[in-house]
Design a protein around this motif. Structure first.
Motif, PDB file in Angstrom:
ATOM      1  N   THR A 176      25.614  47.315  34.244  1.00  0.00           N
ATOM      2  CA  THR A 176      24.909  47.208  32.959  1.00  0.00           C
ATOM      3  C   THR A 176      25.254  45.904  32.260  1.00  0.00           C
ATOM      4  OG1 THR A 176      24.890  49.616  32.690  1.00  0.00           O
ATOM      5  CG2 THR A 176      24.586  48.295  30.703  1.00  0.00           C
ATOM      6  N   ALA A 177      26.530  45.531  32.273  1.00  0.00           N
ATOM      7  CA  ALA A 177      26.951  44.273  31.642  1.00  0.00           C
ATOM      8  C   ALA A 177      26.265  43.088  32.300  1.00  0.00           C
ATOM      9  CB  ALA A 177      28.465  44.131  31.726  1.00  0.00           C
ATOM     10  N   THR A 178      26.172  43.119  33.622  1.00  0.00           N
ATOM     11  CA  THR A 178      25.525  42.025  34.356  1.00  0.00           C
ATOM     12  C   THR A 178      24.042  41.961  34.026  1.00  0.00           C
ATOM     13  OG1 THR A 178      27.124  42.272  36.152  1.00  0.00           O
ATOM     14  CG2 THR A 178      25.086  41.081  36.652  1.00  0.00           C
ATOM     15  N   MET A 179      23.381  43.115  34.000  1.00  0.00           N
ATOM     16  CA  MET A 179      21.955  43.172  33.686  1.00  0.00           C
ATOM     17  C   MET A 179      21.672  42.618  32.294  1.00  0.00           C
ATOM     18  SD  MET A 179      19.539  46.553  33.372  1.00  0.00           S
ATOM     19  CE  MET A 179      20.468  47.166  31.952  1.00  0.00           C
ATOM     20  N   LEU A 180      22.516  42.982  31.335  1.00  0.00           N
ATOM     21  CA  LEU A 180      22.308  42.556  29.957  1.00  0.00           C
ATOM     22  C   LEU A 180      22.900  41.182  29.664  1.00  0.00           C
ATOM     23  CD1 LEU A 180      23.132  45.894  28.084  1.00  0.00           C
ATOM     24  CD2 LEU A 180      20.869  44.977  28.614  1.00  0.00           C
ATOM     25  N   ARG A 181      23.683  40.660  30.600  1.00  0.00           N
ATOM     26  CA  ARG A 181      24.428  39.405  30.399  1.00  0.00           C
ATOM     27  C   ARG A 181      25.271  39.490  29.121  1.00  0.00           C
ATOM     28  NH1 ARG A 181      19.436  37.770  32.455  1.00  0.00           N
ATOM     29  NH2 ARG A 181      19.560  36.493  34.356  1.00  0.00           N
ATOM     30  N   ASP A 182      25.972  40.625  28.989  1.00  0.00           N
ATOM     31  CA  ASP A 182      26.799  40.849  27.803  1.00  0.00           C
ATOM     32  C   ASP A 182      28.263  40.558  28.135  1.00  0.00           C
ATOM     33  OD1 ASP A 182      26.701  42.320  24.943  1.00  0.00           O
ATOM     34  OD2 ASP A 182      28.537  42.868  25.996  1.00  0.00           O
ATOM     35  N   ALA A 183      28.788  39.472  27.582  1.00  0.00           N
ATOM     36  CA  ALA A 183      30.151  39.047  27.907  1.00  0.00           C
ATOM     37  C   ALA A 183      31.190  40.045  27.422  1.00  0.00           C
ATOM     38  CB  ALA A 183      30.425  37.677  27.295  1.00  0.00           C
ATOM     39  N   GLY A 184      30.960  40.661  26.263  1.00  0.00           N
ATOM     40  CA  GLY A 184      31.939  41.598  25.734  1.00  0.00           C
ATOM     41  C   GLY A 184      32.162  42.783  26.653  1.00  0.00           C
ATOM     42  N   LEU A 185      31.082  43.356  27.161  1.00  0.00           N
ATOM     43  CA  LEU A 185      31.207  44.494  28.069  1.00  0.00           C
ATOM     44  C   LEU A 185      31.789  44.050  29.408  1.00  0.00           C
ATOM     45  CD1 LEU A 185      30.815  47.453  28.693  1.00  0.00           C
ATOM     46  CD2 LEU A 185      28.409  46.980  29.238  1.00  0.00           C
ATOM     47  N   GLU A 186      31.408  42.876  29.874  1.00  0.00           N
ATOM     48  CA  GLU A 186      31.988  42.356  31.121  1.00  0.00           C
ATOM     49  C   GLU A 186      33.507  42.239  31.023  1.00  0.00           C
ATOM     50  OE1 GLU A 186      29.287  39.466  33.809  1.00  0.00           O
ATOM     51  OE2 GLU A 186      29.807  38.653  31.855  1.00  0.00           O
ATOM     52  N   ILE A 187      33.975  41.677  29.914  1.00  0.00           N
ATOM     53  CA  ILE A 187      35.421  41.509  29.715  1.00  0.00           C
ATOM     54  C   ILE A 187      36.112  42.864  29.729  1.00  0.00           C
ATOM     55  CG2 ILE A 187      37.185  40.787  28.064  1.00  0.00           C
ATOM     56  CD1 ILE A 187      35.089  38.669  27.087  1.00  0.00           C
ATOM     57  N   LEU A 188      35.553  43.815  29.012  1.00  0.00           N
ATOM     58  CA  LEU A 188      36.144  45.151  28.930  1.00  0.00           C
ATOM     59  C   LEU A 188      36.267  45.788  30.317  1.00  0.00           C
ATOM     60  CD1 LEU A 188      37.032  47.799  27.611  1.00  0.00           C
ATOM     61  CD2 LEU A 188      34.647  48.202  26.963  1.00  0.00           C
ATOM     62  N   VAL A 189      35.202  45.737  31.100  1.00  0.00           N
ATOM     63  CA  VAL A 189      35.214  46.390  32.413  1.00  0.00           C
ATOM     64  C   VAL A 189      36.155  45.661  33.369  1.00  0.00           C
ATOM     65  CG1 VAL A 189      33.835  47.111  34.377  1.00  0.00           C
ATOM     66  CG2 VAL A 189      32.874  47.248  32.084  1.00  0.00           C
ATOM     67  N   LEU A 190      36.099  44.343  33.388  1.00  0.00           N
ATOM     68  CA  LEU A 190      36.974  43.589  34.288  1.00  0.00           C
ATOM     69  C   LEU A 190      38.448  43.816  33.951  1.00  0.00           C
ATOM     70  CD1 LEU A 190      34.963  40.242  34.468  1.00  0.00           C
ATOM     71  CD2 LEU A 190      35.336  41.826  36.372  1.00  0.00           C
ATOM     72  N   ALA A 191      38.764  43.864  32.664  1.00  0.00           N
ATOM     73  CA  ALA A 191      40.152  44.120  32.253  1.00  0.00           C
ATOM     74  C   ALA A 191      40.587  45.522  32.670  1.00  0.00           C
ATOM     75  CB  ALA A 191      40.292  43.944  30.742  1.00  0.00           C
ATOM     76  N   SER A 192      39.686  46.483  32.568  1.00  0.00           N
ATOM     77  CA  SER A 192      40.008  47.848  32.986  1.00  0.00           C
ATOM     78  C   SER A 192      40.216  47.932  34.491  1.00  0.00           C
ATOM     79  CB  SER A 192      38.881  48.800  32.557  1.00  0.00           C
ATOM     80  OG  SER A 192      38.774  48.867  31.155  1.00  0.00           O
ATOM     81  N   MET A 193      39.354  47.270  35.238  1.00  0.00           N
ATOM     82  CA  MET A 193      39.482  47.279  36.692  1.00  0.00           C
ATOM     83  C   MET A 193      40.758  46.569  37.141  1.00  0.00           C
ATOM     84  SD  MET A 193      35.463  46.553  37.640  1.00  0.00           S
ATOM     85  CE  MET A 193      35.698  46.558  39.415  1.00  0.00           C
ATOM     86  N   ALA A 194      41.171  45.539  36.412  1.00  0.00           N
ATOM     87  CA  ALA A 194      42.434  44.857  36.715  1.00  0.00           C
ATOM     88  C   ALA A 194      43.609  45.791  36.512  1.00  0.00           C
ATOM     89  CB  ALA A 194      42.575  43.620  35.829  1.00  0.00           C
ATOM     90  N   GLN A 224      41.022  58.402  40.127  1.00  0.00           N
ATOM     91  CA  GLN A 224      40.715  56.986  40.296  1.00  0.00           C
ATOM     92  C   GLN A 224      39.347  56.739  40.931  1.00  0.00           C
ATOM     93  OE1 GLN A 224      42.552  55.024  38.643  1.00  0.00           O
ATOM     94  NE2 GLN A 224      44.080  56.594  38.215  1.00  0.00           N
ATOM     95  N   ASP A 225      38.896  57.616  41.806  1.00  0.00           N
ATOM     96  CA  ASP A 225      37.575  57.436  42.416  1.00  0.00           C
ATOM     97  C   ASP A 225      36.478  57.534  41.358  1.00  0.00           C
ATOM     98  OD1 ASP A 225      38.632  57.065  44.937  1.00  0.00           O
ATOM     99  OD2 ASP A 225      38.383  59.163  45.540  1.00  0.00           O
ATOM    100  N   ALA A 226      36.588  58.508  40.465  1.00  0.00           N
ATOM    101  CA  ALA A 226      35.604  58.638  39.388  1.00  0.00           C
ATOM    102  C   ALA A 226      35.656  57.428  38.464  1.00  0.00           C
ATOM    103  CB  ALA A 226      35.849  59.918  38.593  1.00  0.00           C
ATOM    104  N   ALA A 227      36.855  56.936  38.182  1.00  0.00           N
ATOM    105  CA  ALA A 227      36.987  55.747  37.333  1.00  0.00           C
ATOM    106  C   ALA A 227      36.245  54.566  37.947  1.00  0.00           C
ATOM    107  CB  ALA A 227      38.460  55.406  37.142  1.00  0.00           C
ATOM    108  N   ARG A 228      36.400  54.380  39.254  1.00  0.00           N
ATOM    109  CA  ARG A 228      35.709  53.279  39.928  1.00  0.00           C
ATOM    110  C   ARG A 228      34.199  53.412  39.821  1.00  0.00           C
ATOM    111  NH1 ARG A 228      40.257  52.714  43.095  1.00  0.00           N
ATOM    112  NH2 ARG A 228      39.956  54.728  44.118  1.00  0.00           N
ATOM    113  N   ARG A 229      33.688  54.622  39.969  1.00  0.00           N
ATOM    114  CA  ARG A 229      32.232  54.828  39.902  1.00  0.00           C
ATOM    115  C   ARG A 229      31.698  54.482  38.515  1.00  0.00           C
ATOM    116  NH1 ARG A 229      33.610  59.539  42.747  1.00  0.00           N
ATOM    117  NH2 ARG A 229      33.320  60.845  40.877  1.00  0.00           N
ATOM    118  N   TYR A 230      32.368  54.972  37.494  1.00  0.00           N
ATOM    119  CA  TYR A 230      31.897  54.693  36.138  1.00  0.00           C
ATOM    120  C   TYR A 230      32.023  53.213  35.795  1.00  0.00           C
ATOM    121  CZ  TYR A 230      31.271  59.616  34.873  1.00  0.00           C
ATOM    122  OH  TYR A 230      30.826  60.915  34.796  1.00  0.00           O
ATOM    123  N   TRP A 231      33.125  52.587  36.207  1.00  0.00           N
ATOM    124  CA  TRP A 231      33.283  51.167  35.905  1.00  0.00           C
ATOM    125  C   TRP A 231      32.279  50.324  36.673  1.00  0.00           C
ATOM    126  CZ3 TRP A 231      39.314  51.643  36.034  1.00  0.00           C
ATOM    127  CH2 TRP A 231      39.750  52.036  34.766  1.00  0.00           C
TER     128      TRP A 231
END
Length: 335
Positions: A122-140, A109-116
């Motif tokens: 990256t999603a924030t930098m690019l303002r890419d909603a698709g990647l943001e959704i994917l990461v937030l759903a994974s973190m949830a 889980q620690d490695a998962a947190r680092r990668y996410w």
């Protein structure tokens, strides 16, 4: 063929798929990068998704990490126009997210947190909603898994807010199921039931709105049955849970080997909790033959939990199954 040899052959073939250059491909780009190079890198990520679906995250994760290193090197040592550069950065974020998912499935889980965290940056930098959704759903999902349902609910809400603008009913259904999981862990039965109903309603609208992203292809009737089963299990209705978990297993496509293994273990646990000890023990033992192709820390944790349940039951069938499961866990750990 033995499990280790089978996986070695399969992953070795996959390493060829995700390796640049392959014997049949052109030389790896060292100068300008074009759309064909980008397409090849994205196809390799797609191959990693397929391997994960079939075999689980434990051994596939090293391939994903190598692929991420390759993309980073291409970004930092080659030339390309801004349009290609943005797509390379997005691909790096998506691959980092996949590395996080594979670490999560391997129960690191620690490695998962680092990668996410990297993927979300990256999603924030690019303002890419698709990647943001994917990461937030994974973190949830991870927050729920770790017993942090309030965080899981907040992260699901953030993902759902973006998903509604994205316009994919399948994606909204998937996130609603994760919201329901958080609510059930928070003992809000009424709200969880409503969210599960929303998830099923949205799943029926797949012919409307924007198509779902590739990574969400696993979400369908089997996942919704599984969500219903885990909900009933968490509120103590284990017989009802077993009914839905059986349905999940019957509906799940056989290409999703890891998910099917997880479903079997969860069904076994639910049957034991429902007092159907003999059947639960039989399902657990039967599942062992299907685990030989799967390398998943989550699945193995579930198997250990079932062995512990059976060890607390005096029935002969339970004791016998407990011994067999324990022996399997030890053998797989030593392999």
């Amino acid at each position: 063929m033995e499990r280790r040899a089978f996986l070695t052959d399969s992953l070795g073939a996959a390493a060829g798929v995700v390796s640049l250059p392959s014997a049949a491909s052109r030389p790896e780009p060292t100068g300008a990068v074009g759309t064909s190079d980008l397409f090849e890198l994205r196809q390799q990520l797609h191959s990693l998704y397929q391997l994960d679906d079939a075999f689980g995250g434990d051994e596939v994760r090293s391939l994903a990490q190598r692929h991420l290193r390759r993309i980073r090197r291409v970004i930092n040592t080659t030339t390309y126009p801004d349009t290609i550069g943005r797509q390379l950065q997005l691909l790096a974020g998506e691959t980092a997210e996949q590395c996080g998912w594979l670490a999560y499935d391997a129960d690191d889980q620690d490695a998962a947190r680092r990668y996410w965290g990297e993927a979300l940056a990256t999603a924030t930098m690019l303002r890419d909603a698709g990647l943001e959704i994917l990461v937030l759903a994974s973190m949830a999902m991870q927050a729920n898994h770790e017993g942090r349902p309030r965080d899981g609910l907040d992260l699901s809400h953030a993902a759902q807010e973006r998903a509604q603008k994205y316009g994919s009913p399948t994606l909204q259904s998937l996130i609603a199921a994760r919201e329901a999981r958080a609510l059930s862990l928070l003992n809000d039965k009424a709200a969880a039931t409503k969210k599960l109903t929303d998830a099923m309603r949205l799943a029926e609208r797949i012919d409307r709105g924007r198509p779902s992203p590739t990574w969400a292809a696993f979400h369908g009737p089997a996942e919704l049955d599984y969500a219903q089963g885990t909900f009933y299990s968490e509120i103590g209705h284990h017989s009802a849970a077993s009914t839905f978990l059986r349905a999940a297993l019957s509906h799940q496509d056989r290409t999703y080997g890891r998910n099917r293994a997880l479903y079997r273990i969860t069904l076994s646990r639910s049957l034991i909790q429902a007092g159907e000890v003999d059947e639960g023990a039989a399902v657990a033992v039967e599942s062992l033959q299907h685990l030989d192709e799967v390398e998943s820390g989550r699945v193995m944790r579930g198997l250990r939990e079932v062995a512990g349940q059976l060890g607390n039951v005096s029935a002969v069938s339970a004791r016998s199954a407990c011994a067999e499961l324990t022996e399997y866990v030890h053998a797989k750990g030593a392999a």
